[in-house]
Design a protein around this motif. Structure first.
Motif, PDB file in Angstrom:
ATOM      1  N   PRO A 227      17.770   9.477   0.587  1.00  0.00           N
ATOM      2  CA  PRO A 227      18.573   8.259   0.420  1.00  0.00           C
ATOM      3  C   PRO A 227      18.005   7.078   1.201  1.00  0.00           C
ATOM      4  N   GLY A 228      17.424   7.341   2.364  1.00  0.00           N
ATOM      5  CA  GLY A 228      16.825   6.270   3.157  1.00  0.00           C
ATOM      6  C   GLY A 228      15.645   5.636   2.443  1.00  0.00           C
ATOM      7  N   TYR A 229      14.861   6.447   1.755  1.00  0.00           N
ATOM      8  CA  TYR A 229      13.707   5.942   1.005  1.00  0.00           C
ATOM      9  C   TYR A 229      14.177   5.066  -0.161  1.00  0.00           C
ATOM     10  N   GLU A 230      15.210   5.488  -0.837  1.00  0.00           N
ATOM     11  CA  GLU A 230      15.766   4.696  -1.938  1.00  0.00           C
ATOM     12  C   GLU A 230      16.279   3.354  -1.436  1.00  0.00           C
ATOM     13  N   GLU A 231      16.886   3.367  -0.250  1.00  0.00           N
ATOM     14  CA  GLU A 231      17.417   2.135   0.331  1.00  0.00           C
ATOM     15  C   GLU A 231      16.299   1.176   0.705  1.00  0.00           C
ATOM     16  N   GLU A 232      15.233   1.682   1.322  1.00  0.00           N
ATOM     17  CA  GLU A 232      14.149   0.800   1.755  1.00  0.00           C
ATOM     18  C   GLU A 232      13.404   0.210   0.566  1.00  0.00           C
ATOM     19  N   ASN A 233      13.368   0.929  -0.554  1.00  0.00           N
ATOM     20  CA  ASN A 233      12.670   0.411  -1.737  1.00  0.00           C
ATOM     21  C   ASN A 233      13.373  -0.802  -2.342  1.00  0.00           C
ATOM     22  N   ARG A 234      14.654  -0.976  -2.032  1.00  0.00           N
ATOM     23  CA  ARG A 234      15.395  -2.116  -2.563  1.00  0.00           C
ATOM     24  C   ARG A 234      14.928  -3.440  -1.955  1.00  0.00           C
ATOM     25  N   CYS A 235      14.379  -3.375  -0.734  1.00  0.00           N
ATOM     26  CA  CYS A 235      13.922  -4.603  -0.075  1.00  0.00           C
ATOM     27  C   CYS A 235      12.415  -4.614   0.152  1.00  0.00           C
ATOM     28  N   LYS A 236      11.729  -3.608  -0.330  1.00  0.00           N
ATOM     29  CA  LYS A 236      10.289  -3.475  -0.081  1.00  0.00           C
ATOM     30  C   LYS A 236       9.516  -4.513  -0.892  1.00  0.00           C
ATOM     31  N   PRO A 237       8.554  -5.217  -0.289  1.00  0.00           N
ATOM     32  CA  PRO A 237       7.747  -6.200  -1.024  1.00  0.00           C
ATOM     33  C   PRO A 237       7.033  -5.560  -2.215  1.00  0.00           C
ATOM     34  N   LYS A 238       6.847  -6.359  -3.266  1.00  0.00           N
ATOM     35  CA  LYS A 238       6.198  -5.856  -4.472  1.00  0.00           C
ATOM     36  C   LYS A 238       4.803  -5.323  -4.197  1.00  0.00           C
ATOM     37  N   ILE A 239       4.071  -5.999  -3.326  1.00  0.00           N
ATOM     38  CA  ILE A 239       2.707  -5.570  -3.042  1.00  0.00           C
ATOM     39  C   ILE A 239       2.709  -4.215  -2.350  1.00  0.00           C
ATOM     40  N   THR A 240       3.691  -3.966  -1.501  1.00  0.00           N
ATOM     41  CA  THR A 240       3.779  -2.674  -0.823  1.00  0.00           C
ATOM     42  C   THR A 240       4.108  -1.575  -1.829  1.00  0.00           C
ATOM     43  N   LEU A 241       5.024  -1.861  -2.738  1.00  0.00           N
ATOM     44  CA  LEU A 241       5.346  -0.902  -3.794  1.00  0.00           C
ATOM     45  C   LEU A 241       4.128  -0.598  -4.657  1.00  0.00           C
ATOM     46  N   LYS A 242       3.328  -1.625  -4.933  1.00  0.00           N
ATOM     47  CA  LYS A 242       2.134  -1.446  -5.752  1.00  0.00           C
ATOM     48  C   LYS A 242       1.137  -0.529  -5.047  1.00  0.00           C
ATOM     49  N   ILE A 243       0.917  -0.758  -3.776  1.00  0.00           N
ATOM     50  CA  ILE A 243      -0.025   0.065  -3.018  1.00  0.00           C
ATOM     51  C   ILE A 243       0.441   1.518  -2.978  1.00  0.00           C
ATOM     52  N   LYS A 311     -10.539  -0.497   1.989  1.00  0.00           N
ATOM     53  CA  LYS A 311     -11.240  -1.682   1.489  1.00  0.00           C
ATOM     54  C   LYS A 311     -11.073  -1.851  -0.017  1.00  0.00           C
ATOM     55  N   MET A 312     -11.302  -0.777  -0.766  1.00  0.00           N
ATOM     56  CA  MET A 312     -11.356  -0.875  -2.223  1.00  0.00           C
ATOM     57  C   MET A 312      -9.972  -0.891  -2.874  1.00  0.00           C
ATOM     58  N   TRP A 313      -8.966  -0.321  -2.231  1.00  0.00           N
ATOM     59  CA  TRP A 313      -7.643  -0.249  -2.848  1.00  0.00           C
ATOM     60  C   TRP A 313      -6.653  -1.175  -2.132  1.00  0.00           C
ATOM     61  N   VAL A 314      -6.367  -0.898  -0.864  1.00  0.00           N
ATOM     62  CA  VAL A 314      -5.320  -1.638  -0.159  1.00  0.00           C
ATOM     63  C   VAL A 314      -5.691  -3.113   0.002  1.00  0.00           C
ATOM     64  N   ASP A 315      -6.830  -3.389   0.643  1.00  0.00           N
ATOM     65  CA  ASP A 315      -7.209  -4.780   0.918  1.00  0.00           C
ATOM     66  C   ASP A 315      -7.447  -5.562  -0.365  1.00  0.00           C
ATOM     67  N   ASN A 316      -8.014  -4.898  -1.358  1.00  0.00           N
ATOM     68  CA  ASN A 316      -8.281  -5.556  -2.631  1.00  0.00           C
ATOM     69  C   ASN A 316      -6.983  -5.990  -3.311  1.00  0.00           C
ATOM     70  N   LEU A 317      -5.971  -5.126  -3.279  1.00  0.00           N
ATOM     71  CA  LEU A 317      -4.676  -5.462  -3.874  1.00  0.00           C
ATOM     72  C   LEU A 317      -3.985  -6.595  -3.120  1.00  0.00           C
TER      73      LEU A 317
END
Length: 338
Positions: A227-243, A311-317
């Motif tokens: 439930p805590g993970y579901e709650e944090e995803n409601r306010c999580k930045p889009k870029i963080t969700l993408k990564i 470098k190739m995934w996180v920083d690039n996104l």
């Protein structure tokens, strides 16, 4: 005549073989929680409840602590369904443990059914994450982040230590950090600092508590589907969700089993999955190794793979997200540049 490199390699093997032999000769009996009093913060849901349930299945007395009384009552009902023997005592207590006063009160209350004897083992799972961009934070939110990630466990450990030392209890303190206590990225400025701090505290206490015969463990789970993970995803930045979209999370029961197995076998750093093992071995420092053979493999993978992934995934996104982020900031009045 052997070359200097061959000689150096041979010399390097000597301490490695010594460490392996020492590890084998110092094998410890697995810790048994049966009829031990285990105190679990954050025990009303998620990994905390899963750990409390697993401890109950293994015959432990279990005291769970959280704030929500309704959730605590439901959690107690879950513990009753897995009762191992009629001697077990299950109790639930509603306290805020992000202060020493609250932690002392919680441990005091949990000790009462045992004639004032404090718990034998403390599983500190309390904590929460509220992701966001650092530029959006305030003094209050940064302090709140440290309270929910660091102080909620540090003060419990402080109160627990004082009780154990006073009563001569040679028990266990188990912290729950996160894989984000090994590394961090965009969105976790209020969460990762506290999780890193828990590692620093655990490293200190693992050394200091040898004075008292108290064992220290710290777990670094990745994503836990709770439930805590579901709650944090409601306010999580889009870029963080993408990564994180390729992240393989785990159910609380799976994480709880790995943590308890690690505690029972005496591991100091407990990583939950392959990527956790890679981060653990890549940032091990002088911490005790879990397997001198496998840790070498994980460390090599990390040495090559982690910088590439970053470098190739996180920083690039993150770089690709700049334009969208500028629009986000302008909407909230945090940036006036057009």
């Amino acid at each position: 005549m052997p070359s200097i490199w061959t000689s150096l390699a041979s010399l390097a093997l000597i301490p490695a073989l010594f460490l392996v032999a020492t590890r084998i000769l110092s094998f410890k009996t697995r810790w048994d929680p049966c009829l031990k009093h285990c105190f679990v913060t954050g025990g009303s849901s998620g990994a905390g409840l899963a750990l409390a349930t697993l401890l109950a299945q293994n015959g432990a007395h279990v005291s769970i602590v959280a704030r929500d009384k309704a959730k605590l009552q439901k959690a107690l009902e879950v513990l009753e369904t897995v009762r191992h023997n009629p001697q077990q005592i299950f109790r639930a207590y509603s306290f805020a443990v992000n202060t020493e006063q609250g932690s002392v009160a919680a441990i005091g209350a949990a000790s009462e059914p045992f004639d004032g004897h404090c718990p034998d083992a403390y599983f500190l799972c309390a904590g929460a994450s509220r992701p966001g961009f650092f530029v959006e934070q305030t003094e209050e939110s940064l302090k709140a982040g440290m309270e929910s990630t660091y102080y909620a466990q540090a003060f419990s450990a402080l109160a627990a230590t004082k009780a154990m030392v006073q009563q001569g209890v040679k028990g266990k303190v188990v912290f729950c950090s996160s894989i984000l206590g090994y590394f961090s990225m965009v969105g976790y400025s209020t969460y990762s600092p506290g999780k890193f701090a828990l590692r620093g505290l655990a490293e200190t206490l693992q050394s200091e508590f040898m004075l008292y015969g108290i064992d220290v463990h710290i777990a670094f789970p990745g994503t836990i589907y709770s439930p805590g993970y579901e709650e944090e995803n409601r306010c999580k930045p889009k870029i963080t969700l993408k990564i994180e979209e390729t992240d393989d999370g785990a159910q609380p029961e799976v994480v709880a089993k790995v943590i308890l197995d690690g505690v029972r076998s005496g591991k100091f750093h407990i990583s939950v999955d392959f990527i956790g093992h890679v981060f653990r071995t890549s940032t091990a420092g002088s911490s005790e190794r879990n397997s001198y053979l496998l840790d070498w493999v994980h460390a090599v993978v990390g040495y090559i793979g982690l910088p590439t992934w970053r470098k190739m995934w996180v920083d690039n996104l993150v770089v690709k997200h700049r334009d969208e982020h500028e629009g986000y900031l302008r909407e909230r009045g945090l940036c006036s540049v057009e």
